[in-house]
Design a protein around this motif. Structure first.
Motif, PDB file in Angstrom:
ATOM      1  N   UNK A 102      11.834  58.681  50.429  1.00 38.91           N
ATOM      2  CA  UNK A 102      11.481  58.605  48.881  1.00 38.91           C
ATOM      3  C   UNK A 102      11.250  57.206  49.025  1.00 38.91           C
ATOM      4  N   UNK A 103      12.172  56.126  49.759  1.00 39.06           N
ATOM      5  CA  UNK A 103      12.012  54.739  49.861  1.00 39.06           C
ATOM      6  C   UNK A 103       9.804  54.443  50.282  1.00 39.06           C
ATOM      7  N   UNK A 142      29.555  53.754  59.719  1.00 38.30           N
ATOM      8  CA  UNK A 142      28.615  52.984  61.103  1.00 38.30           C
ATOM      9  C   UNK A 142      27.232  53.184  61.222  1.00 38.30           C
ATOM     10  N   UNK A 143      27.187  55.162  60.831  1.00 41.26           N
ATOM     11  CA  UNK A 143      26.242  55.877  60.821  1.00 41.26           C
ATOM     12  C   UNK A 143      25.328  55.611  59.415  1.00 41.26           C
ATOM     13  N   UNK A 144      26.081  55.610  58.337  1.00 41.20           N
ATOM     14  CA  UNK A 144      25.263  55.087  57.132  1.00 41.20           C
ATOM     15  C   UNK A 144      24.591  53.442  57.145  1.00 41.20           C
ATOM     16  N   UNK A 145      25.658  52.858  58.068  1.00 44.12           N
ATOM     17  CA  UNK A 145      24.509  51.982  57.875  1.00 44.12           C
ATOM     18  C   UNK A 145      23.204  51.395  58.582  1.00 44.12           C
ATOM     19  N   UNK A 146      23.352  52.352  59.690  1.00 44.52           N
ATOM     20  CA  UNK A 146      22.445  52.153  60.470  1.00 44.52           C
ATOM     21  C   UNK A 146      21.487  53.035  59.662  1.00 44.52           C
ATOM     22  N   UNK A 147      21.779  54.307  59.242  1.00 43.17           N
ATOM     23  CA  UNK A 147      20.756  54.522  58.136  1.00 43.17           C
ATOM     24  C   UNK A 147      19.504  54.008  57.474  1.00 43.17           C
ATOM     25  N   UNK A 148      20.385  52.860  56.372  1.00 40.25           N
ATOM     26  CA  UNK A 148      20.046  52.043  55.679  1.00 40.25           C
ATOM     27  C   UNK A 148      19.037  51.344  56.483  1.00 40.25           C
ATOM     28  N   UNK A 149      19.699  51.091  57.702  1.00 36.53           N
ATOM     29  CA  UNK A 149      18.788  49.936  57.907  1.00 36.53           C
ATOM     30  C   UNK A 149      17.636  50.704  58.519  1.00 36.53           C
ATOM     31  N   UNK A 150      16.967  51.414  58.790  1.00 31.20           N
ATOM     32  CA  UNK A 150      16.435  52.345  59.373  1.00 31.20           C
ATOM     33  C   UNK A 150      14.816  52.266  58.423  1.00 31.20           C
ATOM     34  N   UNK A 151      15.984  52.819  57.119  1.00 32.55           N
ATOM     35  CA  UNK A 151      15.128  53.048  55.483  1.00 32.55           C
ATOM     36  C   UNK A 151      14.764  51.428  55.279  1.00 32.55           C
ATOM     37  N   UNK A 152      15.497  50.150  55.776  1.00 35.25           N
ATOM     38  CA  UNK A 152      14.718  49.367  55.212  1.00 35.25           C
ATOM     39  C   UNK A 152      13.536  49.215  56.484  1.00 35.25           C
ATOM     40  N   UNK A 153      13.323  48.789  57.586  1.00 34.48           N
ATOM     41  CA  UNK A 153      12.554  48.699  58.912  1.00 34.48           C
ATOM     42  C   UNK A 153      11.234  49.752  58.736  1.00 34.48           C
ATOM     43  N   UNK A 154      11.883  50.997  58.298  1.00 30.71           N
ATOM     44  CA  UNK A 154      10.485  52.309  57.666  1.00 30.71           C
ATOM     45  C   UNK A 154       9.567  51.457  57.330  1.00 30.71           C
ATOM     46  N   UNK A 155       9.686  50.635  55.975  1.00 31.32           N
ATOM     47  CA  UNK A 155       9.123  49.757  54.994  1.00 31.32           C
ATOM     48  C   UNK A 155       7.835  49.230  55.812  1.00 31.32           C
TER      49      UNK A 155
END
Length: 245
Positions: A102-103, A142-155
């Motif tokens: 979505x992002x 901790x996994x939620x934080x990593x997913x949030x980071x994954x979403x950001x770096x996917x950009x």
């Protein structure tokens, strides 16, 4: 490079930012520390155009964003920036892959195949392979934080902004997230601006540290020399003294 000059922001009669001056050089990790409620999140949101400053200027790669419209930010600033929000900001009704996709659809113009590749690669970089079809409620903090980071770096951002990335995590998980931030900054050649209360983590991964106090950046120093700073307010804060004078 991010340059902030004489930035002001108030909400009603409450002045939050009162003349912030800050320069974040390319390729570094810059951490902003300070008491809760001093305007650190307001500073990040102002950089991204999510809040409009009352006065002052924010320049990113030579582009002055003063008087920018929402369209200007979408075209000129947001394609090169991403933010990791404090609470993750994931949609519970969507799978992890759908959250990241979505992002990408909103901010980038990639084909479906390109988006899929970016999603898989970003999850791999945060060591969360094969969770694409998982829902946020099935993940640990901790996994939620990593997913949030994954979403950001996917950009594929040039600048990555973190809002309290280790809040709510135990010391072990905080170390994991801090190590990940450092790894991504080096491997992806990005610039990171972090706001944090995690003084140990700030010292470990940052190149520069600045303190926001009463609406201004009062001290900027090399992270490895932060314990030698003589400014009393900065000195008391990083040592956890109760009363700041």
């Amino acid at each position: 490079m991010i340059e902030i000059r004489n930035l002001h922001k108030a909400f009603g009669n409450k002045k939050v930012l009162a003349g912030v001056n800050l320069t974040v050089d390319e390729g570094i990790i810059f951490s902003v520390i300070g008491k809760s409620g001093t305007g650190k999140s307001v500073l990040l949101k102002s950089i991204l155009g999510l809040l409009t400053p009352d006065d002052g200027e924010i320049t990113i790669d030579g582009i002055n964003t003063k008087n920018f419209s929402e369209s200007d930010f979408n075209k000129k600033i947001r394609p090169k920036t991403a933010m990791v929000f404090q609470e993750g900001a994931l949609w519970d009704s969507m799978t992890i892959e759908e959250n990241i996709d979505l992002a990408l659809q909103i901010q980038k113009h990639f084909s479906k195949e390109e988006r899929k590749e970016l999603i898989d690669k970003s999850l791999e970089l945060v060591e969360l392979e094969n969770i694409n079809d998982t829902y946020p409620e099935e993940l640990s903090g901790g996994m939620m934080k990593r997913v949030a980071i994954a979403r950001a770096i996917a950009m594929k951002p040039k600048y990555l902004l973190y809002d309290e990335p280790t809040t709510g995590l135990d010391p072990v998980l905080s170390n994991v997230i801090n190590a990940l931030i450092k790894k991504l900054n080096d491997e992806l050649n990005i610039t990171s601006l972090i706001i944090s209360h995690d003084i140990t983590g700030v010292e470990q991964i940052s190149d520069k540290v600045g303190m926001l106090y009463k609406g201004e950046i009062i001290t900027v120093c090399d992270a490895k020399k932060m314990w030698d700073v003589e400014d009393k307010i900065f000195h008391d804060f990083i040592r956890g003294k109760i009363e700041l004078r």
